[in-house]
Write an enzyme that holds these catalytic residues in place. Structure first.
Site, PDB file in Angstrom:
ATOM      1  N   MET A  94      -1.413   6.603   4.152  1.00 21.24           N
ATOM      2  CA  MET A  94      -0.512   6.016   5.038  1.00 21.24           C
ATOM      3  C   MET A  94       0.826   5.496   4.458  1.00 21.24           C
ATOM      4  O   MET A  94       1.789   5.557   5.188  1.00 21.24           O
ATOM      5  CB  MET A  94      -1.124   5.020   5.911  1.00 21.24           C
ATOM      6  CG  MET A  94      -2.391   5.595   6.757  1.00 21.24           C
ATOM      7  SD  MET A  94      -1.729   6.093   8.441  1.00 21.24           S
ATOM      8  CE  MET A  94      -1.299   4.884   9.190  1.00 21.24           C
ATOM      9  N   HIS A 137     -13.817  10.705  10.287  1.00 14.39           N
ATOM     10  CA  HIS A 137     -12.974  10.450   9.458  1.00 14.39           C
ATOM     11  C   HIS A 137     -13.224  11.108   8.154  1.00 14.39           C
ATOM     12  O   HIS A 137     -14.353  11.346   7.744  1.00 14.39           O
ATOM     13  CB  HIS A 137     -12.646   8.724   9.182  1.00 14.39           C
ATOM     14  CG  HIS A 137     -12.106   8.215  10.425  1.00 14.39           C
ATOM     15  ND1 HIS A 137     -12.746   7.758  11.562  1.00 14.39           N
ATOM     16  CD2 HIS A 137     -10.911   7.719  10.494  1.00 14.39           C
ATOM     17  CE1 HIS A 137     -11.624   7.090  12.330  1.00 14.39           C
ATOM     18  NE2 HIS A 137     -10.814   6.971  11.647  1.00 14.39           N
ATOM     19  N   HIS A 138     -12.001  11.030   7.211  1.00 16.97           N
ATOM     20  CA  HIS A 138     -12.113  11.439   6.005  1.00 16.97           C
ATOM     21  C   HIS A 138     -13.211  10.848   5.193  1.00 16.97           C
ATOM     22  O   HIS A 138     -13.353   9.670   5.456  1.00 16.97           O
ATOM     23  CB  HIS A 138     -10.593  11.555   5.403  1.00 16.97           C
ATOM     24  CG  HIS A 138     -10.058  10.337   5.205  1.00 16.97           C
ATOM     25  ND1 HIS A 138     -10.430   9.223   4.205  1.00 16.97           N
ATOM     26  CD2 HIS A 138      -9.172   9.425   6.147  1.00 16.97           C
ATOM     27  CE1 HIS A 138      -9.714   8.209   4.492  1.00 16.97           C
ATOM     28  NE2 HIS A 138      -9.056   8.382   5.607  1.00 16.97           N
ATOM     29  N   LYS A 153      -0.398  -2.248  -8.924  1.00 19.73           N
ATOM     30  CA  LYS A 153      -0.048  -1.151 -10.123  1.00 19.73           C
ATOM     31  C   LYS A 153       1.379  -0.965 -10.084  1.00 19.73           C
ATOM     32  O   LYS A 153       2.009  -1.175  -8.945  1.00 19.73           O
ATOM     33  CB  LYS A 153      -0.759   0.368  -9.775  1.00 19.73           C
ATOM     34  CG  LYS A 153      -2.199   0.232 -10.139  1.00 19.73           C
ATOM     35  CD  LYS A 153      -2.846   1.551  -9.833  1.00 19.73           C
ATOM     36  CE  LYS A 153      -4.227   1.486  -9.832  1.00 19.73           C
ATOM     37  NZ  LYS A 153      -4.935   2.802  -9.149  1.00 19.73           N
ATOM     38  N   LYS A 164     -12.610   7.069   3.575  1.00 17.98           N
ATOM     39  CA  LYS A 164     -12.549   5.884   4.195  1.00 17.98           C
ATOM     40  C   LYS A 164     -13.566   4.766   3.927  1.00 17.98           C
ATOM     41  O   LYS A 164     -14.681   5.069   3.660  1.00 17.98           O
ATOM     42  CB  LYS A 164     -12.605   6.077   5.766  1.00 17.98           C
ATOM     43  CG  LYS A 164     -12.552   4.953   6.817  1.00 17.98           C
ATOM     44  CD  LYS A 164     -12.420   5.497   8.187  1.00 17.98           C
ATOM     45  CE  LYS A 164     -12.247   4.123   9.321  1.00 17.98           C
ATOM     46  NZ  LYS A 164     -11.246   3.250   8.898  1.00 17.98           N
ATOM     47  N   GLY A 182      -2.042  -2.158   9.886  1.00 13.16           N
ATOM     48  CA  GLY A 182      -2.907  -0.934  10.219  1.00 13.16           C
ATOM     49  C   GLY A 182      -3.989  -0.993   9.529  1.00 13.16           C
ATOM     50  O   GLY A 182      -4.888  -0.034   9.915  1.00 13.16           O
ATOM     51  N   GLY A 209       0.712  -1.171   0.061  1.00 12.37           N
ATOM     52  CA  GLY A 209       0.078   0.102   0.043  1.00 12.37           C
ATOM     53  C   GLY A 209       0.891   1.391  -0.066  1.00 12.37           C
ATOM     54  O   GLY A 209       0.465   2.323   0.529  1.00 12.37           O
ATOM     55  N   GLY A 215      -0.465   4.891  -0.958  1.00  8.72           N
ATOM     56  CA  GLY A 215      -1.591   5.371  -0.263  1.00  8.72           C
ATOM     57  C   GLY A 215      -1.239   6.496   0.609  1.00  8.72           C
ATOM     58  O   GLY A 215       0.003   6.736   0.839  1.00  8.72           O
ATOM     59  N   GLY A 257     -12.303   1.056  13.214  1.00  9.92           N
ATOM     60  CA  GLY A 257     -11.438  -0.060  13.676  1.00  9.92           C
ATOM     61  C   GLY A 257     -11.412   0.305  15.289  1.00  9.92           C
ATOM     62  O   GLY A 257     -11.452  -0.333  16.285  1.00  9.92           O
TER      63      GLY A 257
HETATM   64  P1  NAP Z   1      -5.399   4.764   0.797  1.00 15.11           P
HETATM   65  O1  NAP Z   1      -4.988   6.163   0.686  1.00 15.11           O
HETATM   66  O2  NAP Z   1      -6.604   4.452   0.285  1.00 15.11           O
HETATM   67  O3  NAP Z   1      -4.353   3.790   0.610  1.00 15.11           O
HETATM   68  C1  NAP Z   1      -4.475   2.534   0.420  1.00 15.11           C
HETATM   69  C2  NAP Z   1      -3.439   2.080  -0.664  1.00 15.11           C
HETATM   70  O4  NAP Z   1      -3.168   0.544  -0.926  1.00 15.11           O
HETATM   71  C3  NAP Z   1      -3.878   2.808  -1.949  1.00 15.11           C
HETATM   72  O5  NAP Z   1      -2.465   2.999  -2.582  1.00 15.11           O
HETATM   73  C4  NAP Z   1      -4.315   1.664  -2.624  1.00 15.11           C
HETATM   74  O6  NAP Z   1      -4.392   1.413  -4.317  1.00 15.11           O
HETATM   75  C5  NAP Z   1      -3.620   0.367  -2.272  1.00 15.11           C
HETATM   76  N1  NAP Z   1      -4.381  -1.028  -2.429  1.00 15.11           N
HETATM   77  C6  NAP Z   1      -5.440  -1.385  -2.509  1.00 15.11           C
HETATM   78  N2  NAP Z   1      -5.536  -2.834  -2.731  1.00 15.11           N
HETATM   79  C7  NAP Z   1      -4.137  -3.156  -2.752  1.00 15.11           C
HETATM   80  C8  NAP Z   1      -3.621  -4.444  -2.851  1.00 15.11           C
HETATM   81  N3  NAP Z   1      -4.565  -5.666  -3.022  1.00 15.11           N
HETATM   82  N4  NAP Z   1      -2.399  -4.616  -2.958  1.00 15.11           N
HETATM   83  C9  NAP Z   1      -1.590  -3.602  -2.682  1.00 15.11           C
HETATM   84  N5  NAP Z   1      -1.719  -2.388  -2.500  1.00 15.11           N
HETATM   85  C10 NAP Z   1      -3.319  -2.192  -2.545  1.00 15.11           C
HETATM   86  O7  NAP Z   1      -5.701   4.387   2.428  1.00 15.11           O
HETATM   87  P2  NAP Z   1      -5.055   4.911   3.754  1.00 15.11           P
HETATM   88  O8  NAP Z   1      -5.822   6.115   4.370  1.00 15.11           O
HETATM   89  O9  NAP Z   1      -3.609   4.943   3.427  1.00 15.11           O
HETATM   90  O10 NAP Z   1      -5.620   3.987   4.647  1.00 15.11           O
HETATM   91  C11 NAP Z   1      -5.009   2.491   4.344  1.00 15.11           C
HETATM   92  C12 NAP Z   1      -5.773   1.446   5.579  1.00 15.11           C
HETATM   93  O11 NAP Z   1      -5.053   2.050   6.855  1.00 15.11           O
HETATM   94  C13 NAP Z   1      -7.018   1.726   5.790  1.00 15.11           C
HETATM   95  O12 NAP Z   1      -7.617   0.570   6.090  1.00 15.11           O
HETATM   96  C14 NAP Z   1      -7.207   2.694   7.053  1.00 15.11           C
HETATM   97  O13 NAP Z   1      -8.382   2.538   7.640  1.00 15.11           O
HETATM   98  C15 NAP Z   1      -6.047   2.343   7.713  1.00 15.11           C
HETATM   99  N6  NAP Z   1      -5.607   3.227   8.749  1.00 15.11           N
HETATM  100  C16 NAP Z   1      -5.035   2.718   9.897  1.00 15.11           C
HETATM  101  C17 NAP Z   1      -4.511   3.697  10.783  1.00 15.11           C
HETATM  102  C18 NAP Z   1      -4.009   3.083  11.932  1.00 15.11           C
HETATM  103  O14 NAP Z   1      -3.516   3.727  12.745  1.00 15.11           O
HETATM  104  N7  NAP Z   1      -4.132   1.740  12.109  1.00 15.11           N
HETATM  105  C19 NAP Z   1      -4.403   5.125  10.362  1.00 15.11           C
HETATM  106  C20 NAP Z   1      -4.876   5.435   9.166  1.00 15.11           C
HETATM  107  C21 NAP Z   1      -5.574   4.618   8.465  1.00 15.11           C
HETATM  108  P3  NAP Z   1      -5.432   2.252  -5.248  1.00 15.11           P
HETATM  109  O15 NAP Z   1      -5.969   3.495  -4.237  1.00 15.11           O
HETATM  110  O16 NAP Z   1      -4.701   2.464  -6.653  1.00 15.11           O
HETATM  111  O17 NAP Z   1      -6.571   1.280  -5.206  1.00 15.11           O
END
Ligand code: NAP
Length: 265
Positions: free
Chosen positions: A14, A155-156, A37, A159, A99, A9, A12, A165
Site C-alpha cells: 500500500m 484477502h492475500h 529500515k 495479511k 489505513g 510504511g 509496503g 477491519g
Molecule cells: P505490507 O506490504 O506488509 O506493508 C507494510 C509496511 O510497513 C512494510 O514495508 C513493513 O516493513 C512496514 N512496517 C512494519 N512495521 C513498521 C514500523 N514500525 N514502522 C514503519 N514501517 C513499518 O502491508 P500492506 O498490504 O501494504 O498493508 C499495510 C496495512 O494496510 C495493513 O494493516 C493492511 O491490512 C492495511 N490495508 C488497508 C487498506 C485500506 O483500504 N484501509 C487496504 C489494504 C491494506 P517490513 O515488511 O520490512 O516489516
C-alpha cells in the site's frame, strides 16, 4: 495551501502506491517517510522509487515531525506499530490518516478521546475503496429486512489480522439495525474448531487467506426461498488511492477522529 504529508510504511504494498499518489497529487508534498529500515537514507536510494525522490527516512516519529513539520501522517504499516504512530502524531498535533487495520476497541477509544482533547483531526479507514464503503452501506440497509447474515472476507495470505477491519466494521454497521440473534440451528455443534467462523452478535464472519487475492468481501443474506449477496472486489491497490487523497484533504478540516469513510463521504 500545500499539505505536507509523511508516510509510514512506504516500502509496503500500500505504501509504495501511496508514495506515487502523494508525489503526483497537486496540493500535496511528500516531506518524510517513517520506517525501521534504511533510516538516515532517502527514498531516492531505494530501488523501488525514482532516483530523484529526495525524501528523508526516519525511525523516530518525534524527530521526523520536528525536522519536516508534516500536516498529515498516512499510516500503512502493521497492527503492532499503528497505535503508537497515531498516538504520537496526535500528541504533536499532526493529523493521522490511518489505513492500517487491527486496532483493539480500547485503542480506538483512547485515540478518539485523545483527538477530542487535542481537537486534532484523525481518520481511521478500514477500507479506502469507495465501492467497499458502498457495500457496507448497502449491507446495513439490507439487514433491516433480512437479519440472517454471514460475512465472508477474502484477502492475500500476507495479511496479519483476521477478521479484516472491513468485515468487523460491516458487522458493527449491521448490528446498529439488527437485533442480536443467534443464527443457524439452536443445537448446532462444531465438530472441528472454527468451522462456523467468528461470532459477532450471532453473525458469523469467515476469513479466507490465499495468494492471488487482494481484498474481497461478500455479505450474504438468507431469507425464506431467497438469497441476497452483496460483493465487493479490490483487484489492485490503486482502488484505495482515491480514498486516501480524499482523506488527506478532509482531515485538514476535522477536529476529531472519524472511524470509517462512510461517515464523511
Ligand atoms: P505490507 O506490504 O506488509 O506493508 C507494510 C509496511 O510497513 C512494510 O514495508 C513493513 O516493513 C512496514 N512496517 C512494519 N512495521 C513498521 C514500523 N514500525 N514502522 C514503519 N514501517 C513499518 O502491508 P500492506 O498490504 O501494504 O498493508 C499495510 C496495512 O494496510 C495493513 O494493516 C493492511 O491490512 C492495511 N490495508 C488497508 C487498506 C485500506 O483500504 N484501509 C487496504 C489494504 C491494506 P517490513 O515488511 O520490512 O516489516
Amino acid at each position: 495551501m500545500t499539505i505536507r504529508v509523511a508516510i509510514a510504511g512506504c516500502r509496503g504494498k500500500m505504501g509504495k502506491e501511496a508514495v506515487k499518489t502523494v508525489v503526483n497529487q497537486e496540493g500535496m508534498e511528500l516531506v518524510a517517510a517513517l520506517d525501521y529500515k534504511h533510516v538516515g537514507e532517502s527514498l531516492a536510494e531505494l530501488e523501488m522509487f525514482p532516483p530523484d525522490l529526495n525524501v528523508p527516512i526516519y525511525l523516530n516519529l518525534s524527530q521526523l515531525i520536528e525536522d519536516t513539520k508534516p500536516d498529515v501522517l498516512i499510516d500503512l504499516t502493521s497492527p503492532q506499530a499503528v497505535y503508537e504512530h497515531a498516538k504520537e502524531a496526535l500528541l504533536h498535533n499532526v493529523r493521522p490518516v490511518v489505513g492500517t487495520t487491527g486496532f483493539t476497541d480500547e485503542q480506538l477509544e483512547e485515540l478518539i478521546q485523545l483527538a477530542e482533547d487535542k481537537q486534532v483531526g484523525c481518520i481511521i479507514a478500514p477500507n479506502f475503496a469507495i465501492g467497499a464503503v458502498l457495500m457496507m452501506k448497502f449491507a446495513k440497509e439490507a439487514a433491516k429486512y433480512l437479519p440472517h447474515v454471514e460475512i465472508i472476507e477474502l484477502h492475500h495470505d500476507r495479511k496479519l489480522d483476521a477478521p479484516s477491519g472491513t468485515a468487523k466494521k460491516t458487522a458493527q454497521m449491521i448490528a446498529e439495525v439488527r437485533e442480536e440473534q443467534k443464527q443457524g440451528h439452536p443445537l448446532e455443534k462444531e465438530t472441528m474448531d472454527g468451522a462456523r467462523g467468528a461470532d459477532f452478535e450471532g453473525m458469523r464472519i469467515h476469513s479466507v487467506r490465499l495468494p492471488g487475492l487482494v481484498a474481497h468481501q461478500e455479505v450474504i443474506f438468507g431469507g425464506e426461498g431467497q438469497l441476497l449477496t452483496i460483493r465487493h472486489d479490490s483487484f489492485n491497490r490503486e482502488s484505495f488511492m482515491d480514498g486516501i487523497v480524499y482523506c488527506v484533504n478532509k482531515v485538514m478540516e476535522l477536529d476529531k477522529l472519524i472511524y470509517g469513510l462512510e461517515n464523511i463521504l
